[in-house]
Design an enzyme around this catalytic site. Structure first.
Site, PDB file in Angstrom:
ATOM      1  N   TYR A  34       5.982 -42.851 -14.771  1.00 53.63           N
ATOM      2  CA  TYR A  34       6.975 -43.338 -13.819  1.00 53.63           C
ATOM      3  C   TYR A  34       6.411 -44.445 -12.955  1.00 53.63           C
ATOM      4  CZ  TYR A  34       4.752 -40.884  -9.852  1.00 53.63           C
ATOM      5  OH  TYR A  34       3.891 -40.481  -8.871  1.00 53.63           O
ATOM      6  N   ARG A  53       1.748 -52.177 -14.524  1.00 54.82           N
ATOM      7  CA  ARG A  53       1.117 -50.843 -14.453  1.00 54.82           C
ATOM      8  C   ARG A  53       1.908 -49.829 -15.277  1.00 54.82           C
ATOM      9  NH1 ARG A  53       0.212 -48.050  -8.695  1.00 54.82           N
ATOM     10  NH2 ARG A  53       2.477 -47.907  -8.814  1.00 54.82           N
ATOM     11  N   ARG A 101      10.414 -27.336 -29.651  1.00 52.77           N
ATOM     12  CA  ARG A 101       9.317 -27.458 -28.695  1.00 52.77           C
ATOM     13  C   ARG A 101       7.994 -27.376 -29.440  1.00 52.77           C
ATOM     14  NH1 ARG A 101       5.839 -24.322 -25.946  1.00 52.77           N
ATOM     15  NH2 ARG A 101       5.145 -25.091 -23.909  1.00 52.77           N
ATOM     16  N   HIS A 103       3.993 -29.185 -29.171  1.00 48.69           N
ATOM     17  CA  HIS A 103       3.166 -30.053 -28.330  1.00 48.69           C
ATOM     18  C   HIS A 103       2.890 -31.407 -28.982  1.00 48.69           C
ATOM     19  CE1 HIS A 103       2.628 -26.333 -26.203  1.00 48.69           C
ATOM     20  NE2 HIS A 103       1.829 -26.890 -25.296  1.00 48.69           N
ATOM     21  N   LYS A 148       0.080 -43.208 -14.300  1.00 42.69           N
ATOM     22  CA  LYS A 148       1.082 -42.718 -13.329  1.00 42.69           C
ATOM     23  C   LYS A 148       2.008 -41.750 -14.067  1.00 42.69           C
ATOM     24  CE  LYS A 148       3.588 -44.484  -9.296  1.00 42.69           C
ATOM     25  NZ  LYS A 148       3.039 -43.529  -8.344  1.00 42.69           N
ATOM     26  N   GLU A 180      -8.838 -40.371  -3.601  1.00 35.44           N
ATOM     27  CA  GLU A 180      -7.588 -40.917  -3.049  1.00 35.44           C
ATOM     28  C   GLU A 180      -6.843 -39.771  -2.396  1.00 35.44           C
ATOM     29  OE1 GLU A 180      -4.890 -42.325  -6.126  1.00 35.44           O
ATOM     30  OE2 GLU A 180      -5.344 -40.632  -7.430  1.00 35.44           O
ATOM     31  N   LEU A 204      -5.345 -43.616  -8.975  1.00 34.69           N
ATOM     32  CA  LEU A 204      -4.278 -44.526  -9.403  1.00 34.69           C
ATOM     33  C   LEU A 204      -4.587 -45.931  -8.878  1.00 34.69           C
ATOM     34  CD1 LEU A 204      -1.392 -44.344 -10.787  1.00 34.69           C
ATOM     35  CD2 LEU A 204      -0.544 -44.723  -8.478  1.00 34.69           C
TER      36      LEU A 204
HETATM   37  N1  PDD Z   1       2.801 -42.657  -5.419  1.00 28.81           N
HETATM   38  N2  PDD Z   1      -2.278 -42.551  -5.628  1.00 28.81           N
HETATM   39  C1  PDD Z   1      -1.349 -41.672  -6.015  1.00 28.81           C
HETATM   40  C2  PDD Z   1      -1.810 -40.377  -6.619  1.00 28.81           C
HETATM   41  C3  PDD Z   1       0.024 -41.964  -5.866  1.00 28.81           C
HETATM   42  O1  PDD Z   1       0.936 -41.097  -6.292  1.00 28.81           O
HETATM   43  C4  PDD Z   1       0.407 -43.190  -5.269  1.00 28.81           C
HETATM   44  C5  PDD Z   1       1.839 -43.583  -5.060  1.00 28.81           C
HETATM   45  C6  PDD Z   1      -0.607 -44.081  -4.861  1.00 28.81           C
HETATM   46  C7  PDD Z   1      -0.286 -45.431  -4.244  1.00 28.81           C
HETATM   47  O2  PDD Z   1       0.145 -46.347  -5.215  1.00 28.81           O
HETATM   48  P1  PDD Z   1       1.127 -47.554  -4.840  1.00 28.81           P
HETATM   49  O3  PDD Z   1       0.496 -48.310  -3.738  1.00 28.81           O
HETATM   50  O4  PDD Z   1       1.227 -48.350  -6.082  1.00 28.81           O
HETATM   51  O5  PDD Z   1       2.437 -46.928  -4.410  1.00 28.81           O
HETATM   52  C8  PDD Z   1      -1.940 -43.733  -5.070  1.00 28.81           C
HETATM   53  C9  PDD Z   1       4.216 -42.923  -5.328  1.00 28.81           C
HETATM   54  C10 PDD Z   1       4.660 -43.702  -4.146  1.00 28.81           C
HETATM   55  C11 PDD Z   1       4.979 -41.630  -5.577  1.00 28.81           C
HETATM   56  O6  PDD Z   1       4.500 -40.850  -6.383  1.00 28.81           O
HETATM   57  O7  PDD Z   1       6.040 -41.435  -4.997  1.00 28.81           O
END
Ligand code: PDD
Length: 288
Positions: A34, A53, A101, A103, A148, A180, A204
């Site tokens: 996503y 990304r 289903r 995997h 992501k 993070e 991320l």
């Molecule tokens: N998430 N690290 C993680 C684990 C995140 O889920 C996010 C953002 C970030 C920051 O990334 P960016 O600056 O590109 O938004 C870092 C989004 C906002 C979410 O899951 O809603």
């Protein structure tokens, strides 16, 4: 009031009419990726970088991008049409619904492509002014945090643990290094130097993170990528967390103790000004 339109597999339709199969692999396995893209004054923030990304995340899970940037731009325009408030664009692609289903990847299954826009909640001015409270927690996530992925259960559990402890976010620690937040990237300031962990499979590659580094460089604020151990975090002069939806937040309490004097620091104040100026330029249609 009209129901908001969402995009699903080629169509724009009211949210309540959007349906997917219970056999969708996103539903069964969390098998998808996503993006979340803020939109200011109708202008998506760093759309190209977000879409790049998304392409990386898709390659990371061995799924062909369903289409190129032009088509995403058309979908974004369709969803944003007539919306004046700042929005957050959500894009999701799953490996689709197979007949059973299993995997292993299904053969010849069409991915499910979903997108929606929702108003960005107005910033919590108290938290912005006072800063937020954070706990450190063990980073129990997997080894592919650069993707992501919609498989967010570990992030959800960690974030809830932070909430249960009266905190706004958790900073995650893996092998003694801060990686993070559960939904944000990490910066610290030490002796005037802005530091953030280097990109790796353990975090991320945040779009806001990149922008903050660019803004720091353009304002001649010393900044660097470096590993941040727990003692560095505990002795930091300032701690910031960044994300598309929460921008740049100052952390003023870490594990129940004040960071410096417990108020947002001077470099955070400078950075938030630079960031807001950038947002305002984007509203006028300038490229950001
Ligand atoms: N998430 N690290 C993680 C684990 C995140 O889920 C996010 C953002 C970030 C920051 O990334 P960016 O600056 O590109 O938004 C870092 C989004 C906002 C979410 O899951 O809603």
């Amino acid at each position: 009031m009209h129901e908001p339109l969402v995009y699903l597999n080629g169509d724009f339709l009211p949210l309540s009419q959007a349906r997917i199969s219970v056999l969708d692999r996103g539903f069964l396995f969390g098998d998808g990726v996503y993006e979340v893209i803020p939109v200011y004054g109708g202008h998506p923030f760093r759309l190209r970088q977000h879409l790049d990304r998304l392409g990386d995340s898709l390659r990371g899970i061995r799924l062909e991008p369903p289409f190129g940037h032009d088509e995403w731009e058309r979908i974004a325009a369709g969803l944003l049409d007539g919306r004046e408030a700042d929005q957050s664009l959500y894009l999701q692609i799953t490996r689709g619904a197979a007949g059973n289903r299993d995997h292993a990847f299904p053969v010849a299954v069409t991915p499910t492509v979903f997108a929606m826009a929702s108003p960005i909640p107005s910033p919590n001015t108290e938290k912005l002014q006072k800063g937020i409270a954070v706990v450190t927690l063990d980073d129990v996530r997997w080894q592919l945090c650069h993707i992501k992925s919609i498989t967010l259960l570990a992030n959800v559990l960690l974030r809830q643990q932070a909430t249960d402890e009266g905190c706004d976010e958790a900073i995650l620690i893996r092998d003694g290094q801060a990686t993070e937040g559960t939904v944000s990237n990490l910066f610290i300031v030490k002796d005037g130097l802005i530091l953030t962990p280097p990109k790796s499979h353990h975090l991320l590659p945040g779009i806001t993170r990149d922008l903050v580094l660019e803004l720091a460089a353009s304002a001649n604020l010393p900044c660097a990528e470096a590993l941040i151990g727990l003692p560095d975090l505990e002795s930091a002069d300032e701690i910031w967390l960044t994300s598309s939806t929460r921008e740049v937040m100052a952390v003023t309490t870490l594990n129940g103790r004040a960071v410096s004097d417990g108020t947002p620091g001077p470099l955070w104040r400078r950075m938030i000004q630079l960031y807001q100026a950038c947002k305002e330029r984007l509203r006028t249609g300038a490229d950001y």
